[in-house]
Design a protein around this motif. Structure first.
Motif, PDB file in Angstrom:
ATOM      1  N   ILE A 186       0.849  -1.197   0.000  1.00  0.00           N
ATOM      2  CA  ILE A 186       0.000   0.000   0.000  1.00  0.00           C
ATOM      3  C   ILE A 186       0.884   1.247   0.000  1.00  0.00           C
ATOM      4  O   ILE A 186       0.618   2.203  -0.725  1.00  0.00           O
ATOM      5  CB  ILE A 186      -0.968  -0.008   1.196  1.00  0.00           C
ATOM      6  N   GLY A 187       1.935   1.226   0.813  1.00  0.00           N
ATOM      7  CA  GLY A 187       2.863   2.357   0.852  1.00  0.00           C
ATOM      8  C   GLY A 187       3.513   2.593  -0.500  1.00  0.00           C
ATOM      9  O   GLY A 187       3.623   3.735  -0.968  1.00  0.00           O
ATOM     10  N   LYS A 188       3.937   1.523  -1.155  1.00  0.00           N
ATOM     11  CA  LYS A 188       4.542   1.653  -2.481  1.00  0.00           C
ATOM     12  C   LYS A 188       3.522   2.182  -3.489  1.00  0.00           C
ATOM     13  O   LYS A 188       3.847   3.011  -4.334  1.00  0.00           O
ATOM     14  CB  LYS A 188       5.108   0.311  -2.941  1.00  0.00           C
ATOM     15  N   TYR A 189       2.292   1.698  -3.412  1.00  0.00           N
ATOM     16  CA  TYR A 189       1.235   2.172  -4.307  1.00  0.00           C
ATOM     17  C   TYR A 189       0.997   3.662  -4.096  1.00  0.00           C
ATOM     18  O   TYR A 189       0.862   4.420  -5.069  1.00  0.00           O
ATOM     19  CB  TYR A 189      -0.059   1.394  -4.073  1.00  0.00           C
ATOM     20  N   GLU A 190       0.944   4.094  -2.842  1.00  0.00           N
ATOM     21  CA  GLU A 190       0.707   5.507  -2.560  1.00  0.00           C
ATOM     22  C   GLU A 190       1.841   6.368  -3.110  1.00  0.00           C
ATOM     23  O   GLU A 190       1.600   7.440  -3.663  1.00  0.00           O
ATOM     24  CB  GLU A 190       0.525   5.730  -1.059  1.00  0.00           C
ATOM     25  N   ASP A 191       3.083   5.893  -2.986  1.00  0.00           N
ATOM     26  CA  ASP A 191       4.223   6.617  -3.544  1.00  0.00           C
ATOM     27  C   ASP A 191       4.113   6.716  -5.063  1.00  0.00           C
ATOM     28  O   ASP A 191       4.337   7.783  -5.645  1.00  0.00           O
ATOM     29  CB  ASP A 191       5.546   5.938  -3.169  1.00  0.00           C
ATOM     30  N   ASN A 240       1.406   6.480  -6.871  1.00  0.00           N
ATOM     31  CA  ASN A 240       0.265   7.323  -7.200  1.00  0.00           C
ATOM     32  C   ASN A 240       0.640   8.802  -7.081  1.00  0.00           C
ATOM     33  O   ASN A 240       0.266   9.615  -7.933  1.00  0.00           O
ATOM     34  CB  ASN A 240      -0.921   6.988  -6.299  1.00  0.00           C
ATOM     35  N   LYS A 241       1.385   9.152  -6.052  1.00  0.00           N
ATOM     36  CA  LYS A 241       1.828  10.539  -5.863  1.00  0.00           C
ATOM     37  C   LYS A 241       2.723  10.961  -7.028  1.00  0.00           C
ATOM     38  O   LYS A 241       2.560  12.056  -7.586  1.00  0.00           O
ATOM     39  CB  LYS A 241       2.582  10.672  -4.538  1.00  0.00           C
ATOM     40  N   LYS A 242       3.657  10.103  -7.427  1.00  0.00           N
ATOM     41  CA  LYS A 242       4.539  10.424  -8.549  1.00  0.00           C
ATOM     42  C   LYS A 242       3.739  10.573  -9.840  1.00  0.00           C
ATOM     43  O   LYS A 242       4.013  11.455 -10.660  1.00  0.00           O
ATOM     44  CB  LYS A 242       5.606   9.343  -8.709  1.00  0.00           C
ATOM     45  N   TYR A 243       2.751   9.713 -10.034  1.00  0.00           N
ATOM     46  CA  TYR A 243       1.904   9.795 -11.226  1.00  0.00           C
ATOM     47  C   TYR A 243       1.159  11.127 -11.259  1.00  0.00           C
ATOM     48  O   TYR A 243       1.093  11.779 -12.307  1.00  0.00           O
ATOM     49  CB  TYR A 243       0.909   8.632 -11.254  1.00  0.00           C
ATOM     50  N   MET A 244       0.592  11.521 -10.137  1.00  0.00           N
ATOM     51  CA  MET A 244      -0.151  12.778 -10.078  1.00  0.00           C
ATOM     52  C   MET A 244       0.778  13.962 -10.367  1.00  0.00           C
ATOM     53  O   MET A 244       0.393  14.897 -11.078  1.00  0.00           O
ATOM     54  CB  MET A 244      -0.831  12.942  -8.711  1.00  0.00           C
ATOM     55  N   GLU A 245       2.005  13.932  -9.828  1.00  0.00           N
ATOM     56  CA  GLU A 245       2.967  14.999 -10.099  1.00  0.00           C
ATOM     57  C   GLU A 245       3.314  15.049 -11.585  1.00  0.00           C
ATOM     58  O   GLU A 245       3.376  16.132 -12.177  1.00  0.00           O
ATOM     59  CB  GLU A 245       4.234  14.797  -9.260  1.00  0.00           C
ATOM     60  N   LEU A 246       3.524  13.892 -12.184  1.00  0.00           N
ATOM     61  CA  LEU A 246       3.835  13.824 -13.604  1.00  0.00           C
ATOM     62  C   LEU A 246       2.666  14.331 -14.440  1.00  0.00           C
ATOM     63  O   LEU A 246       2.850  15.096 -15.399  1.00  0.00           O
ATOM     64  CB  LEU A 246       4.190  12.390 -13.998  1.00  0.00           C
TER      65      LEU A 246
END
Length: 77
Positions: A44-49, A51-57
């Motif tokens: 879950i932690g890796k997924y959240e990371d 997801n955050k990178k995807y949103m920034e991109l």
């Protein structure tokens, strides 16, 4: 009477063995659940990371597209 008593003792010993087996099985199950829970939280932690990178991109790409449109409009004028 003593035969009944001996049978009862053997029955109790068998029940004790079964009980200890159940305790061992329960401990194993609890350890397995804890391991799976740890792995799940890690994923879950890796997924959240990610997801955050995807949103920034995605935000960065949106800005690039907006800048491209502005440049095209400036070239036209």
């Amino acid at each position: 009477m003593s035969l009944d008593w001996m049978q009862s003792c053997f029955g109790l010993e068998a029940m004790e063995i079964d009980f200890k087996d159940c305790q061992g099985s329960t401990k194993y199950t609890q350890e397995k659940v804890a391991q799976v829970q740890f792995e799940l939280m890690d994923r879950i932690g890796k997924y959240e990371d990610l997801n955050k990178k995807y949103m920034e991109l995605e935000n960065h790409l949106t800005e690039i597209v907006k800048e491209g449109k502005v440049l095209r409009l400036l070239k036209r004028s």
